[in-house]
Write a protein that holds these residues in place. Structure first.
Motif, PDB file in Angstrom:
ATOM      1  N   TRP A 250       0.773  -1.236   0.000  1.00 38.76           N
ATOM      2  CA  TRP A 250       0.000   0.000   0.000  1.00 38.76           C
ATOM      3  C   TRP A 250       0.808   1.293   0.000  1.00 38.76           C
ATOM      4  N   LEU A 251       2.098   1.217   0.125  1.00 37.32           N
ATOM      5  CA  LEU A 251       2.869   2.460   0.226  1.00 37.32           C
ATOM      6  C   LEU A 251       3.929   2.559  -0.869  1.00 37.32           C
ATOM      7  N   ASP A 252       3.488   2.376  -2.091  1.00 38.83           N
ATOM      8  CA  ASP A 252       4.399   2.342  -3.239  1.00 38.83           C
ATOM      9  C   ASP A 252       5.318   3.560  -3.305  1.00 38.83           C
ATOM     10  N   ALA A 253       4.772   4.743  -3.204  1.00 37.07           N
ATOM     11  CA  ALA A 253       5.577   5.970  -3.323  1.00 37.07           C
ATOM     12  C   ALA A 253       6.522   6.151  -2.133  1.00 37.07           C
ATOM     13  N   TRP A 254       6.172   5.584  -0.998  1.00 38.15           N
ATOM     14  CA  TRP A 254       6.966   5.750   0.217  1.00 38.15           C
ATOM     15  C   TRP A 254       7.655   4.464   0.640  1.00 38.15           C
ATOM     16  N   PHE A 255       7.697   3.481  -0.245  1.00 43.01           N
ATOM     17  CA  PHE A 255       8.167   2.148   0.109  1.00 43.01           C
ATOM     18  C   PHE A 255       9.540   2.157   0.769  1.00 43.01           C
ATOM     19  N   TRP A 256      10.539   2.780   0.169  1.00 44.80           N
ATOM     20  CA  TRP A 256      11.917   2.720   0.694  1.00 44.80           C
ATOM     21  C   TRP A 256      11.998   3.374   2.067  1.00 44.80           C
ATOM     22  N   TRP A 257      11.301   4.490   2.237  1.00 40.86           N
ATOM     23  CA  TRP A 257      11.324   5.195   3.518  1.00 40.86           C
ATOM     24  C   TRP A 257      10.561   4.401   4.573  1.00 40.86           C
ATOM     25  N   TRP A 258       9.452   3.810   4.158  1.00 34.92           N
ATOM     26  CA  TRP A 258       8.683   2.971   5.070  1.00 34.92           C
ATOM     27  C   TRP A 258       9.535   1.797   5.563  1.00 34.92           C
ATOM     28  N   MET A 259      10.200   1.123   4.640  1.00 37.88           N
ATOM     29  CA  MET A 259      11.014  -0.031   5.007  1.00 37.88           C
ATOM     30  C   MET A 259      12.178   0.386   5.901  1.00 37.88           C
ATOM     31  N   ALA A 260      12.744   1.556   5.627  1.00 38.77           N
ATOM     32  CA  ALA A 260      13.847   2.033   6.471  1.00 38.77           C
ATOM     33  C   ALA A 260      13.397   2.154   7.916  1.00 38.77           C
ATOM     34  N   PHE A 261      12.288   2.815   8.117  1.00 43.13           N
ATOM     35  CA  PHE A 261      11.864   3.081   9.485  1.00 43.13           C
ATOM     36  C   PHE A 261      10.980   1.978  10.075  1.00 43.13           C
ATOM     37  N   ALA A 262      10.114   1.372   9.264  1.00 41.86           N
ATOM     38  CA  ALA A 262       9.233   0.330   9.795  1.00 41.86           C
ATOM     39  C   ALA A 262       9.996  -0.966  10.023  1.00 41.86           C
ATOM     40  N   PHE A 263      10.756  -1.429   9.026  1.00 41.60           N
ATOM     41  CA  PHE A 263      11.485  -2.680   9.204  1.00 41.60           C
ATOM     42  C   PHE A 263      12.777  -2.447   9.984  1.00 41.60           C
ATOM     43  N   GLY A 264      13.637  -1.563   9.487  1.00 42.31           N
ATOM     44  CA  GLY A 264      14.910  -1.302  10.165  1.00 42.31           C
ATOM     45  C   GLY A 264      14.711  -0.746  11.558  1.00 42.31           C
ATOM     46  N   GLY A 265      13.796   0.201  11.687  1.00 47.45           N
ATOM     47  CA  GLY A 265      13.528   0.801  12.992  1.00 47.45           C
ATOM     48  C   GLY A 265      12.953  -0.199  13.979  1.00 47.45           C
ATOM     49  N   THR A 266      12.036  -1.045  13.516  1.00 50.03           N
ATOM     50  CA  THR A 266      11.454  -2.059  14.394  1.00 50.03           C
ATOM     51  C   THR A 266      12.512  -3.053  14.848  1.00 50.03           C
ATOM     52  N   LEU A 267      13.397  -3.433  13.941  1.00 45.65           N
ATOM     53  CA  LEU A 267      14.471  -4.365  14.301  1.00 45.65           C
ATOM     54  C   LEU A 267      15.396  -3.741  15.347  1.00 45.65           C
ATOM     55  N   ALA A 268      15.785  -2.477  15.150  1.00 46.73           N
ATOM     56  CA  ALA A 268      16.673  -1.802  16.104  1.00 46.73           C
ATOM     57  C   ALA A 268      15.991  -1.605  17.459  1.00 46.73           C
ATOM     58  N   ILE A 269      14.752  -1.165  17.445  1.00 49.14           N
ATOM     59  CA  ILE A 269      14.023  -0.963  18.701  1.00 49.14           C
ATOM     60  C   ILE A 269      13.810  -2.291  19.417  1.00 49.14           C
ATOM     61  N   SER A 270      13.552  -3.342  18.655  1.00 47.09           N
ATOM     62  CA  SER A 270      13.386  -4.673  19.259  1.00 47.09           C
ATOM     63  C   SER A 270      14.669  -5.122  19.939  1.00 47.09           C
ATOM     64  N   GLY A 271      15.800  -4.813  19.324  1.00 49.15           N
ATOM     65  CA  GLY A 271      17.085  -5.142  19.949  1.00 49.15           C
ATOM     66  C   GLY A 271      17.264  -4.406  21.264  1.00 49.15           C
ATOM     67  N   LEU A 272      16.878  -3.141  21.301  1.00 48.73           N
ATOM     68  CA  LEU A 272      16.966  -2.384  22.553  1.00 48.73           C
ATOM     69  C   LEU A 272      15.986  -2.935  23.589  1.00 48.73           C
ATOM     70  N   TRP A 273      14.813  -3.348  23.145  1.00 50.41           N
ATOM     71  CA  TRP A 273      13.819  -3.938  24.043  1.00 50.41           C
ATOM     72  C   TRP A 273      14.352  -5.232  24.652  1.00 50.41           C
ATOM     73  N   LEU A 274      14.974  -6.076  23.840  1.00 48.94           N
ATOM     74  CA  LEU A 274      15.502  -7.348  24.345  1.00 48.94           C
ATOM     75  C   LEU A 274      16.702  -7.140  25.264  1.00 48.94           C
ATOM     76  N   ARG A 275      17.437  -6.088  25.053  1.00 49.18           N
ATOM     77  CA  ARG A 275      18.621  -5.819  25.882  1.00 49.18           C
ATOM     78  C   ARG A 275      18.240  -5.615  27.339  1.00 49.18           C
ATOM     79  N   ASN A 276      17.030  -5.136  27.574  1.00 47.60           N
ATOM     80  CA  ASN A 276      16.579  -4.846  28.934  1.00 47.60           C
ATOM     81  C   ASN A 276      16.137  -6.084  29.697  1.00 47.60           C
TER      82      ASN A 276
END
Length: 182
Positions: free
Chosen positions: A155-181
């Motif tokens: 659904w986010l064709d025009a924003w795909f790369w930016w969405w993936m950067a923050f939704a996928f990459g950001g979720t992975l990074a935040i999840s790592g910080l969550w697990l660290r605790n």
């Protein structure tokens, strides 16, 4: 006599449960650094791809090489007692990369967006499988990564790369910080 045998069996079950939970927490903490690293690698890779779509192969080659070097260093530091951990790490990540490359070859021609979905969906699947087997927090992370990736793709064709950067990459990074605790 029977009550003391039952008490001993219950105590052994409780000890086994405590050991399993402790191993889970150690696993989460050991994995957290890798998740943060690869989360930032995906953030940078997808953002650079959004800016320089014509150089997608160069962008991802550089990102992956840097992340592999940093990731093997993290693996050695977090697991110094496991012999050959860096080689195991490189073999694991290398096999994921090889699978993505081979799927691109077999399914050619893929659009850049289709090709970019291979690794995120595979990573999400690995976390789901690991979560189903052992660690429920990985199940949550895997499902979230898969759903967010598909939302961006569908659904986010025009924003795909930016969405993936923050939704996928950001979720992975935040999840790592969550697990660290834990």
């Amino acid at each position: 006599m029977a009550s003391s045998a039952e008490e001993a069996a219950r105590a052994l079950r409780e000890i086994a449960e405590i050991n399993a939970r402790a191993a889970g927490f150690q696993d989460y903490q050991a994995e957290s650094g890798q998740m943060v690293l690869w989360g930032f690698a995906y953030i940078i890779g997808f953002a650079l791809t959004g800016l320089f779509t014509d150089y997608i192969l160069l962008v991802w080659t550089l990102i992956i090489i840097i992340a592999l070097i940093a990731g093997s260093s993290i693996a050695r530091r977090t697991n110094p007692d496991i012999p050959g951990i860096a080689w195991r790490y490189l073999a694991l990540i290398g096999s994921i990369l090889l699978l993505c490359v081979l799927i691109n070859i077999v399914m050619w021609p893929l659009t850049p967006r289709q090709g970019a979905m291979l690794a995120p969906l595979f990573v999400a699947t690995l976390y789901i499988l690991r979560g189903v087997q052992l660690r429920p927090r990985y199940l949550v992370i895997g499902v979230l990564l898969a759903v967010l990736s598909m939302v961006g793709y569908l659904w986010l064709d025009a924003w795909f790369w930016w969405w993936m950067a923050f939704a996928f990459g950001g979720t992975l990074a935040i999840s790592g910080l969550w697990l660290r605790n834990f």
